[in-house]
Design a protein around this motif. Structure first.
Motif, PDB file in Angstrom:
ATOM      1  N   VAL A   1       0.847  -1.199   0.000  1.00 13.47           N
ATOM      2  CA  VAL A   1       0.000   0.000   0.000  1.00 13.47           C
ATOM      3  C   VAL A   1       0.877   1.242   0.000  1.00 13.47           C
ATOM      4  O   VAL A   1       1.803   1.355   0.820  1.00 13.47           O
TER       5      VAL A   1
ATOM      6  N   ASP B   1       1.064   4.964   0.872  1.00 13.49           N
ATOM      7  CA  ASP B   1       0.259   5.827   1.743  1.00 13.49           C
ATOM      8  C   ASP B   1       1.052   6.979   2.345  1.00 13.49           C
ATOM      9  O   ASP B   1       0.694   7.495   3.405  1.00 13.49           O
TER      10      ASP B   1
ATOM     11  N   ASP C   1      -7.381  -1.280   4.785  1.00 11.82           N
ATOM     12  CA  ASP C   1      -6.763  -1.245   3.458  1.00 11.82           C
ATOM     13  C   ASP C   1      -7.185  -2.454   2.627  1.00 11.82           C
ATOM     14  O   ASP C   1      -7.446  -2.339   1.418  1.00 11.82           O
TER      15      ASP C   1
END
Length: 228
Positions: free
Chosen positions: A37, A39, A136
């Motif tokens: 991810v 982020d 997520d």
């Protein structure tokens, strides 16, 4: 608190039974934030929110990129958060992450599906909270491929050592230099991911054997290492 599970939300039901396929002898452990991810924007905003609520100096983009390191508690203390307020500040940061959007690293979904289909054992080791990982996983529709997810870790070396015997060949995929060093010491082939080409030298100095930008490069890399 460390959360361990061999059957995280959405895990494929047949994960433990996979024993065939070209990658049946292979395991891959992934970091989460910055690896699966992306982020950094939301992490920056969440951190500045924590600092602003305490009348502490917020960080510009360049300073955030330079100073941001996990564990978060140590960073918060360095930035001036009082020791008895660290736990509350961490909770606020995690809440801030959950309220904003991130995105998957390029090629992540297809790569994970292909690795799982080929019989690889797949796991996650992360300092992020279990709640953040679950959020997520749902929001970004991360493929349900995990054999194991361990969240809220203070240190990754112990679980790396514990999982190492799962398969003959083992890779660790992450973006943090310290984790790459631990992975090398624990007997993994470290693969670094980065969005900044200039990081290549530093990541290789930390032990990375391969440095990639997108996870679609990973499947070909692992397949290329597979004996004929």
């Amino acid at each position: 608190m460390v959360t361990r599970t061999s059957v995280p939300t959405g895990v494929r039901a047949s994960a433990a039974a996979v024993s065939a396929g070209p990658l049946a002898d292979t395991m891959l452990l992934f970091d989460w934030n910055g690896t699966i991810v992306i982020d950094s924007d939301r992490a920056h905003a969440a951190l500045n929110g924590v600092l602003a609520r305490r009348s502490l100096r917020i960080l510009g983009e360049a300073e955030f990129a330079r100073r941001f390191r996990l564990p978060l508690a140590e960073l918060l203390e360095r930035l001036g958060v009082e020791p008895d307020d660290i736990a509350e500040a961490e909770a606020e940061w995690n809440a801030g992450l959950a309220e904003s959007r991130s995105h998957l690293r390029g090629g992540a979904a297809e790569c994970l599906r292909e690795l799982a289909a080929d019989g690889a054992w797949l796991g996650v080791l992360t300092v992020a909270s279990a709640a953040a990982v679950r959020f997520d996983q749902r929001a970004l529709q991360v493929p349900p491929v995990w054999n194991s997810v361990e969240a809220g870790l203070g240190d990754t070396l112990e679980p790396m050592l514990r999982h190492r015997a799962a398969r003959q060949r083992a890779y660790f995929v992450g973006d943090d230099a310290d984790d790459l060093r631990r992975a090398s010491a624990a007997g993994y082939l470290p693969v670094a991911v980065t969005d900044a080409p200039g990081d290549d030298r530093a990541l290789r100095a930390a032990g990375a054997v391969h440095v990639i930008a997108d996870l679609d490069e990973l499947r070909a890399l692992v397949a290329g290492d597979t004996p004929a």
